[in-house]
Design a protein around this motif. Structure first.
Motif, PDB file in Angstrom:
ATOM      1  N   LEU A 166       0.860  -1.177   0.000  1.00  0.00           N
ATOM      2  CA  LEU A 166       0.000   0.000   0.000  1.00  0.00           C
ATOM      3  C   LEU A 166       0.896   1.227   0.000  1.00  0.00           C
ATOM      4  O   LEU A 166       1.733   1.398   0.894  1.00  0.00           O
ATOM      5  CB  LEU A 166      -0.909   0.021   1.233  1.00  0.00           C
ATOM      6  N   VAL A 167       0.730   2.070  -1.018  1.00  0.00           N
ATOM      7  CA  VAL A 167       1.586   3.250  -1.164  1.00  0.00           C
ATOM      8  C   VAL A 167       0.773   4.519  -0.914  1.00  0.00           C
ATOM      9  O   VAL A 167      -0.301   4.692  -1.493  1.00  0.00           O
ATOM     10  CB  VAL A 167       2.219   3.304  -2.569  1.00  0.00           C
ATOM     11  N   GLU A 168       1.304   5.372  -0.031  1.00  0.00           N
ATOM     12  CA  GLU A 168       0.764   6.720   0.116  1.00  0.00           C
ATOM     13  C   GLU A 168       1.373   7.543  -1.016  1.00  0.00           C
ATOM     14  O   GLU A 168       2.584   7.732  -1.067  1.00  0.00           O
ATOM     15  CB  GLU A 168       1.161   7.306   1.465  1.00  0.00           C
ATOM     16  N   ILE A 169       0.535   7.983  -1.949  1.00  0.00           N
ATOM     17  CA  ILE A 169       1.027   8.660  -3.145  1.00  0.00           C
ATOM     18  C   ILE A 169       1.393  10.105  -2.829  1.00  0.00           C
ATOM     19  O   ILE A 169       0.591  10.856  -2.284  1.00  0.00           O
ATOM     20  CB  ILE A 169      -0.031   8.599  -4.269  1.00  0.00           C
ATOM     21  N   HIS A 170       2.624  10.484  -3.189  1.00  0.00           N
ATOM     22  CA  HIS A 170       3.072  11.869  -3.018  1.00  0.00           C
ATOM     23  C   HIS A 170       2.948  12.643  -4.324  1.00  0.00           C
ATOM     24  O   HIS A 170       2.690  13.837  -4.304  1.00  0.00           O
ATOM     25  CB  HIS A 170       4.516  11.898  -2.522  1.00  0.00           C
ATOM     26  N   SER A 171       3.159  11.958  -5.446  1.00  0.00           N
ATOM     27  CA  SER A 171       3.074  12.619  -6.740  1.00  0.00           C
ATOM     28  C   SER A 171       2.647  11.601  -7.800  1.00  0.00           C
ATOM     29  O   SER A 171       2.953  10.415  -7.684  1.00  0.00           O
ATOM     30  CB  SER A 171       4.424  13.217  -7.104  1.00  0.00           C
ATOM     31  N   ALA A 172       1.954  12.079  -8.818  1.00  0.00           N
ATOM     32  CA  ALA A 172       1.501  11.200  -9.904  1.00  0.00           C
ATOM     33  C   ALA A 172       1.824  11.841 -11.248  1.00  0.00           C
ATOM     34  O   ALA A 172       1.602  13.038 -11.442  1.00  0.00           O
ATOM     35  CB  ALA A 172      -0.002  10.948  -9.802  1.00  0.00           C
ATOM     36  N   GLY A 173       2.366  11.045 -12.166  1.00  0.00           N
ATOM     37  CA  GLY A 173       2.650  11.522 -13.507  1.00  0.00           C
ATOM     38  C   GLY A 173       1.386  11.539 -14.347  1.00  0.00           C
ATOM     39  O   GLY A 173       0.507  10.697 -14.182  1.00  0.00           O
ATOM     40  N   ILE A 174       1.296  12.523 -15.230  1.00  0.00           N
ATOM     41  CA  ILE A 174       0.157  12.623 -16.158  1.00  0.00           C
ATOM     42  C   ILE A 174       0.613  12.148 -17.528  1.00  0.00           C
ATOM     43  O   ILE A 174       1.673  12.545 -18.016  1.00  0.00           O
ATOM     44  CB  ILE A 174      -0.332  14.082 -16.280  1.00  0.00           C
ATOM     45  N   ASN A 175      -0.181  11.285 -18.139  1.00  0.00           N
ATOM     46  CA  ASN A 175       0.140  10.761 -19.469  1.00  0.00           C
ATOM     47  C   ASN A 175      -1.065  10.921 -20.388  1.00  0.00           C
ATOM     48  O   ASN A 175      -2.213  10.909 -19.926  1.00  0.00           O
ATOM     49  CB  ASN A 175       0.510   9.277 -19.374  1.00  0.00           C
ATOM     50  N   LEU A 176      -0.793  11.029 -21.682  1.00  0.00           N
ATOM     51  CA  LEU A 176      -1.891  11.085 -22.653  1.00  0.00           C
ATOM     52  C   LEU A 176      -2.769   9.840 -22.531  1.00  0.00           C
ATOM     53  O   LEU A 176      -3.974   9.889 -22.758  1.00  0.00           O
ATOM     54  CB  LEU A 176      -1.331  11.206 -24.076  1.00  0.00           C
ATOM     55  N   LEU A 177      -2.163   8.716 -22.135  1.00  0.00           N
ATOM     56  CA  LEU A 177      -2.917   7.477 -21.928  1.00  0.00           C
ATOM     57  C   LEU A 177      -4.072   7.691 -20.953  1.00  0.00           C
ATOM     58  O   LEU A 177      -5.152   7.111 -21.125  1.00  0.00           O
ATOM     59  CB  LEU A 177      -1.974   6.385 -21.403  1.00  0.00           C
ATOM     60  N   ASP A 178      -3.868   8.532 -19.945  1.00  0.00           N
ATOM     61  CA  ASP A 178      -4.929   8.788 -18.968  1.00  0.00           C
ATOM     62  C   ASP A 178      -6.149   9.416 -19.637  1.00  0.00           C
ATOM     63  O   ASP A 178      -7.292   9.082 -19.312  1.00  0.00           O
ATOM     64  CB  ASP A 178      -4.413   9.700 -17.846  1.00  0.00           C
ATOM     65  N   SER A 179      -5.897  10.326 -20.576  1.00  0.00           N
ATOM     66  CA  SER A 179      -7.008  10.940 -21.319  1.00  0.00           C
ATOM     67  C   SER A 179      -7.705   9.927 -22.209  1.00  0.00           C
ATOM     68  O   SER A 179      -8.934   9.893 -22.294  1.00  0.00           O
ATOM     69  CB  SER A 179      -6.486  12.097 -22.177  1.00  0.00           C
TER      70      SER A 179
END
Length: 334
Positions: free
Chosen positions: A31-44
């Motif tokens: 279980l990871v407490e997320i500090h930062s997330a990358g944005i990718n065109l794949l997400d769109s």
């Protein structure tokens, strides 16, 4: 926990910030407490429903593929990690959800975060790093002295792939706009083509590999023509191939659709004695460990354009969709 969800597939629908159930941790998960997330065109594209035929997520679901954070809990069979470890990951398909405060990830998809990177820098790496690794090393087997053409050199994959190809000893050509020439030159590009004023087909000849990332069918045809006999075109945008359909175990009808979609590209490549492959990258903690070594050695550096606060995840996605970002865009979750 707070999370951005896809309420329904739509190009017009924004992700919705909501309270979401904290993920369960299976025996092989962390279980990871997320500090930062990358944005990718794949997400769109996932939000738009463009991949729902072979990646069928049932709305509502949490979006997001890249993250960096701190492990808060480990499953009973986890052997590689402990609570408190700083990690990063491109999480597996069907287990996405990095636009959130927490995520549960299989330990095989996780690697220790490079010590010399911030959380924001680290979260920018996994998807583009693994895409480049799988294209240039796993499939392409790029060797010293080969000529590699990387399209869209100032983009997320491009900025990473140029550095990796140079590390492998390749001569690297790339396309970009005039405002990004200095950037791609600093990353190691040997030949830079301004796609707005120059035609790459007139500049390139007898290349060993093309990393193809432009959806225009005319660009695909030109890309095939700059390759030498025996060369490779590795496409990140398709059309997908029968090999890809077989690997996913898709139903017969879908396999036939994909076979027809890629028939023209595969036929043209075959006539020129060129290998045409479609790459839909996969999560892979072992390869991410190798990428970590390159980053800690100073061989590859992240290129981060903008950092948005978590609340502005939709604005970050919109910015990536413009196609004008230099390198990666990330959101600061914590």
């Amino acid at each position: 926990m707070k999370a951005f969800i896809v309420k329904k597939y739509s190009k017009k629908e924004k992700l919705q910030l909501t309270d979401w159930i904290e993920p369960t941790v299976n025996e092989n998960d962390v279980l990871v407490e997320i500090h930062s997330a990358g944005i990718n065109l794949l997400d769109s594209l996932i939000r738009n429903g463009e991949f729902k035929l072979f990646l069928p997520y049932k709305p509502p679901f949490v979006n997001g593929h890249d993250m960096a954070g701190i492990i808060k809990k480990v499953g009973s069979k986890v052997s590689k990690f402990k609570v408190g470890d700083e990690v990063y990951s491109r999480v597996s398909d069907h287990r996405i959800g990095t636009f959130a405060e927490y995520i549960s990830v299989h330990e095989k998809d996780v690697a220790l975060k490079p010590k010399n990177l911030s959380m924001e820098e680290a979260s920018s790496i996994p998807l583009v790093g693994l895409t480049s690794w799988q294209a240039l090393i796993e499939i392409g087997k790029v060797k010293k002295g080969q000529k590699v053409f990387i399209q869209a050199g100032s983009g997320g994959v491009g900025t990473f792939a140029i550095q990796l190809a140079k590390h492998l000893g390749a001569f690297v050509a790339t396309t970009t706009s005039s405002r990004n020439i200095d950037l791609v030159k600093s990353l190691g590009a040997d030949l830079i083509i301004d796609y707005k004023t120059e035609d790459f087909e007139t500049k390139l000849k007898d290349y060993d590999l093309v990393l193809h990332s432009n959806r225009d069918s005319k660009i695909l045809e030109k890309s095939l023509r700059v390759l030498k006999s025996g060369g490779q075109l590795i496409s990140l945008v398709g059309p997908p191939t029968p090999e890809f359909a077989a690997k996913l175990g898709l139903p017969w009808a879908l396999k036939m659709v994909i076979k027809l979609l890629s028939y023209s590209a595969r036929s043209k490549a075959k006539k020129q004695n060129i290998s045409f492959k479609f790459l839909f990258m996969r999560a892979e903690g072992t390869q991410l460990n190798e990428i970590t070594k390159l980053i800690e050695a100073g061989i590859i550096k992240p290129v981060v354009d903008k950092i948005f606060p978590f609340e502005q995840t939709n604005e970050a996605l919109s910015y990536v969709e413009t196609g004008r970002s230099k390198g990666k865009v990330v959101i600061k979750v914590k």
